[in-house]
Each structure stands twice: as C-alpha cells, then as structure tokens.
Design a protein around this motif. Structure first.
Motif, short mmCIF file in Angstrom:
data_model
loop_
_atom_site.label_atom_id
_atom_site.label_comp_id
_atom_site.label_asym_id
_atom_site.label_seq_id
_atom_site.Cartn_x
_atom_site.Cartn_y
_atom_site.Cartn_z
N LEU A 135 0.92 -1.24 -0.04
CA LEU A 135 0.02 -0.06 -0.03
C LEU A 135 0.99 1.33 0.02
O LEU A 135 1.74 1.30 0.85
N VAL A 136 0.77 2.01 -1.05
CA VAL A 136 1.62 3.50 -1.09
C VAL A 136 0.44 4.41 -0.87
O VAL A 136 -0.58 4.83 -1.54
N ALA A 137 0.50 5.16 0.25
CA ALA A 137 -0.40 6.29 0.71
C ALA A 137 0.29 7.42 0.89
O ALA A 137 1.01 7.38 1.88
N SER A 138 0.04 8.63 0.26
CA SER A 138 0.89 9.84 0.73
C SER A 138 0.01 11.10 0.17
O SER A 138 -1.36 10.69 -0.05
N GLY A 139 0.56 12.01 0.07
CA GLY A 139 -0.39 13.27 -0.24
C GLY A 139 -0.83 13.22 -1.70
O GLY A 139 -1.75 13.84 -1.86
N GLY A 140 -0.06 12.62 -2.49
CA GLY A 140 -0.28 12.63 -3.92
C GLY A 140 -0.65 11.35 -4.41
O GLY A 140 -1.38 11.24 -5.56
N HIS A 141 -0.56 10.28 -3.77
CA HIS A 141 -0.92 8.77 -4.35
C HIS A 141 -1.54 8.06 -3.43
O HIS A 141 -1.23 8.24 -1.88
N THR A 142 -2.41 7.20 -3.65
CA THR A 142 -2.97 6.04 -3.02
C THR A 142 -3.16 4.89 -3.63
O THR A 142 -4.12 4.91 -4.77
N ALA A 143 -2.44 3.77 -3.67
CA ALA A 143 -2.66 2.72 -4.69
C ALA A 143 -2.21 1.73 -3.88
O ALA A 143 -1.39 1.47 -2.92
N LEU A 144 -2.92 0.35 -4.26
CA LEU A 144 -2.42 -0.91 -3.98
C LEU A 144 -1.73 -1.63 -4.85
O LEU A 144 -2.13 -1.52 -6.17
N TRP A 145 -0.60 -2.20 -4.54
CA TRP A 145 0.21 -3.08 -5.68
C TRP A 145 0.69 -4.41 -5.06
O TRP A 145 0.61 -4.71 -3.95
N LEU A 146 0.82 -5.08 -6.27
CA LEU A 146 1.26 -6.58 -6.11
C LEU A 146 2.80 -6.58 -6.29
O LEU A 146 3.07 -6.15 -7.65
N VAL A 147 3.40 -7.00 -5.41
CA VAL A 147 5.00 -6.99 -5.85
C VAL A 147 5.25 -8.40 -6.25
O VAL A 147 5.21 -9.26 -5.23
N HIS A 148 5.57 -8.79 -7.41
CA HIS A 148 6.00 -10.12 -7.59
C HIS A 148 7.29 -10.47 -7.19
O HIS A 148 7.75 -11.51 -6.94
N GLU A 149 8.25 -9.42 -7.40
CA GLU A 149 9.77 -9.53 -7.35
C GLU A 149 10.17 -8.22 -7.09
O GLU A 149 9.74 -7.24 -7.33
N PRO A 150 11.41 -7.95 -6.45
CA PRO A 150 11.89 -6.53 -6.27
C PRO A 150 11.87 -5.72 -7.70
O PRO A 150 12.57 -6.28 -8.62
N GLY A 151 11.05 -4.70 -7.89
CA GLY A 151 11.35 -3.91 -8.93
C GLY A 151 10.29 -4.48 -9.98
O GLY A 151 10.02 -3.72 -11.18
N ARG A 152 9.41 -5.27 -9.74
CA ARG A 152 8.43 -5.91 -10.86
C ARG A 152 7.10 -5.84 -10.13
O ARG A 152 6.71 -6.44 -9.15
N THR A 153 6.37 -4.85 -10.24
CA THR A 153 4.84 -4.74 -9.52
C THR A 153 3.76 -4.48 -10.30
O THR A 153 3.95 -4.28 -11.65
N GLU A 154 2.63 -4.75 -9.92
CA GLU A 154 1.45 -4.71 -10.75
C GLU A 154 0.39 -3.81 -9.98
O GLU A 154 0.23 -4.23 -8.70
N ARG A 155 -0.16 -2.62 -10.62
CA ARG A 155 -1.04 -2.06 -9.66
C ARG A 155 -2.54 -2.73 -9.67
O ARG A 155 -2.99 -2.97 -10.73
N LEU A 156 -2.89 -2.85 -8.59
CA LEU A 156 -4.18 -3.42 -8.26
C LEU A 156 -5.35 -2.40 -8.31
O LEU A 156 -6.67 -2.84 -8.56
N GLY A 157 -5.29 -1.36 -7.60
CA GLY A 157 -6.15 -0.22 -7.43
C GLY A 157 -5.57 1.05 -7.22
O GLY A 157 -4.52 1.02 -6.76
#
Ligand code: KG4
Ligand code: ZN
Length: 347
Positions: A135-157
């Motif tokens: 979960l990345v939640a900040s002043g500019g972003h809020t999103a859920l990610w799937l982390v497959h491996e370091p540096g390889r991610t997929e946004r879920l929402g």
C-alpha cells in the motif's frame, strides 16, 4: 566489491539525498522538509517548492556525502527521481544528478518515486517473502500494488479522487488543525471517540480502487450542515479531538479493508506499506491486529523511510544499475506515474 549509490529526491516538498552502501547500509539520509514554507497555503505551491529545492539541493547532497564519508568519485551511480511529481521540482533534482553524473563520469539512473516508496520495504526487510501486497499512501498517491519481485510490480487499484494524505490535509483544515494534516490529526485524535460522527467508508462496490472525497464532504456537512455556506463553527477542543479521531478512523478503515480485500484475492506472503500516511500510528496498530491480515508477514518500514527520502531512491536505483538500466543525460522529468501502473520488467 562494495558499491555506493547516491539517491536524490526532489519530486514534491522534500529536498533529500542519501548514500546507500551495498544496497543495505543507509550511510546517510538527509531530508529538508519545506513544510514551513507551504503551511500558510495549506498545500504545496509548485513554484515556491522548486525555488526552495534550487537553494537546498547542493548543500543537501554535500551533507549526504559528508555524513556517509564518501567522495563523489567513489560513487558507483547517481540515482534520481524523474517521475512522477511536479515538473519544476523534478527538474532541480535531475539537473543536480546530471551535473554530478557528467562531472564524475558516473552512470545516471532514473527512478520512479512511487515504485521507490514500495521498494523501501526491501531496505527494511531485504528478505521480504514474495509475492507481497504493497500500500502506497501519501499526499499525492494512494494505490495498492502486487509485488512479484523487487522492481516488478502490478497495480491493483488506485484512488479515483483524493489521495489519503490529501483527505487528511483537507480534513485538518476543516477542523482548524495545522498543516500537514496527517500528523496533526493523529496528534489531535489521541483519546477521542471514533464514533463521534457517522462517516462513510467508500468501498466502491467490489473494486480495489479508493475514493476519499466523500468522507471529506461528510465531515464538512457534519460541521456546518449540507450545502451550507455558513462560516465554520468554533469547536471546543474535545469536539475537535473526537472529530479528528472519527475522521482518521474512517480513512484508516478503508485502507485496511481494501488491503484485506486484496489479500483475499491474491495469494501473498507479505504486506508492506509506504508513503507519508504509512507513518500513521493508528494505521500501523490496526495492521498489526486485523484478523484477516494475520498470517502475512507485515513489513512496516521505519518512519524515515516512509515519507519522501533519498535512501529509497538509491535502493531502487541500485536495482536498475545492477540490471544495466542506465539513463542518458537527456533523461526527462515526467509529471505522471508509469502508464497502467506497470513497473518496468527486468531485462
Ligand atoms: O510521501 P509524502 O512525504 O509526500 C508525498 O509524496 O505526498 O506524504 C505526505 C503526506 C501528507 O499528506 C501528510 O499529511 C501525510 O503524508 N502524513 C501522515 C502522517 N505523516 C505524514 N498521514 C497520517 N499520519 C501521519 N503520521
Ligand atoms: Zn512520496
């Protein structure tokens, strides 16, 4: 062979630089926050922010090198945030990084800020089991990610309107609490009643997206009635405490429920958080006690690695460097996140 990476971050209102040694040891992590400059506007003013970065960037880089006891020619690579962020702000960090890369003939690495927030979890726990939810939640972003491996991610929402931190900043303004709102709501909420006001939890059907504009409007209407243009009523301190507590609870509740929903759908081993809102004590408490998240390895990076910093940029920059993903000196600043939220796949 020991490697040393310099990370530079200027995408928003923090001028930051760090030296990372061997991908694990944060030898320095210097952050200058511009909060005092933006306080009176209750938000980041891009032009003010980029001017301040211009004044601070070289002393901050010098300080990061001095504290780490590293000379510029001893660096293996220079990593810098080049997206997403405010263009004028990004350009300052980029110009500094390019100048160093050129002067010392070192590789320049362009780093995505949101991916770096996710990657901060690997600094905290290099062996985080995978796949993981982030979960990345900040002043500019809020999103859920799937982390497959370091540096390889997929946004879920992602958020369809306000970011969680933005909702906290705006809610604090309604309650007469100082900017930035996240920390001031957290402080004001201590000992408050989370049921003091009935606030909505926008779940958006079965989506993994977020929406925080409704809860903000509900707080506004709760304070002065629907559609009213009446001035904001003066509130006794106990009422501010209760409303702050209920508002924080509503936002944290949505973050937790969405994480739990994502964890039900994706067989993950771990859960990590990043971004300024990840500093929130109530969020961190709830993550530790939420039943449907039990069994997952919880990675809560130290507070200094949650808000904007250069160490996370150096950490993800190192991964790009190891993969040979080196930028040219004409690397662009880009305001938007990577298209479709897909991070670059390893070569
Ligand atoms: O990641 P960050 O430092 O900068 C951005 O990339 O936006 O996040 C800043 C956001 C602000 O909205 C601030 O109110 C929020 O993080 N924040 C918090 C806390 N500390 C900072 N929100 C909740 N609780 C906190 N303790
Ligand atoms: Zn950030």
């Amino acid at each position: 062979m020991v490697d040393r990476i310099l990370g530079i971050e200027t995408s928003c209102d923090e001028t930051a630089a760090a030296v990372l040694i061997d991908g694990r040891h944060v030898a320095s992590n210097i952050v200058h926050s511009q909060t005092a400059l933006h306080e009176r506007w209750r938000g980041v003013v891009p032009e003010v922010a980029s001017r301040s970065h211009t004044q601070r960037i070289l002393p901050i880089v010098d300080e990061a090198l001095r504290v780490a006891d590293v000379r510029p020619h001893e660096l293996d690579a220079i990593a810098v945030t080049h997206r997403p962020g405010m263009i004028g702000c990004l350009l300052v960090g980029l110009a500094a990084a390019k100048a160093l890369a050129w002067r010392y003939a070192r590789p320049l690495i362009g780093v995505d800020h949101v991916q770096a927030h996710i990657h901060a979890a690997f600094l905290a726990e290099p062996d985080m089991p995978l796949p993981a939810l982030a979960l990345v939640a900040s002043g500019g972003h809020t999103a859920l990610w799937l982390v497959h491996e370091p540096g390889r991610t997929e946004r879920l929402g992602t958020t369809r309107d306000d970011a969680a931190g933005e909702a906290l900043d705006k809610g604090a303004a309604l309650l007469g609490l100082p900017y930035p709102g996240g920390p001031s709501i957290q402080a004001a909420a201590v000992g408050g009643d989370p049921r003091a006001i009935d606030l909505p939890r926008s779940m958006l059907g079965d989506s993994l997206d977020f929406s925080f504009s409704g809860v903000k409007t509900a707080l506004l209407y709760g304070l002065r009635g629907p559609g009213a243009t009446a001035p904001m009523p003066a509130l006794p301190p106990e009422r501010v405490r209760d409303l702050a507590c209920a508002y924080q609870e509503a936002i944290v509740d949505v973050l937790i429920r969405k994480l739990a929903r994502a964890a039900e759908r994706h067989p993950v081993q771990a859960l990590c958080i990043g971004g300024g809102v990840a500093r929130n004590t109530r969020l961190r408490e709830r993550l530790q006690t939420h039943r449907s998240l039990a069994g997952l390895r919880l990675v809560l990076p130290p507070l200094a690695l949650c808000s904007d910093n250069g160490a996370m940029i150096a950490a993800l920059g190192r991964l790009h460097w190891q993969r040979g993903e080196i930028a040219d000196l004409d690397l662009d600043a880009i305001a938007t996140p990577q298209a479709g939220g897909k991070a670059r796949r390893p070569a």
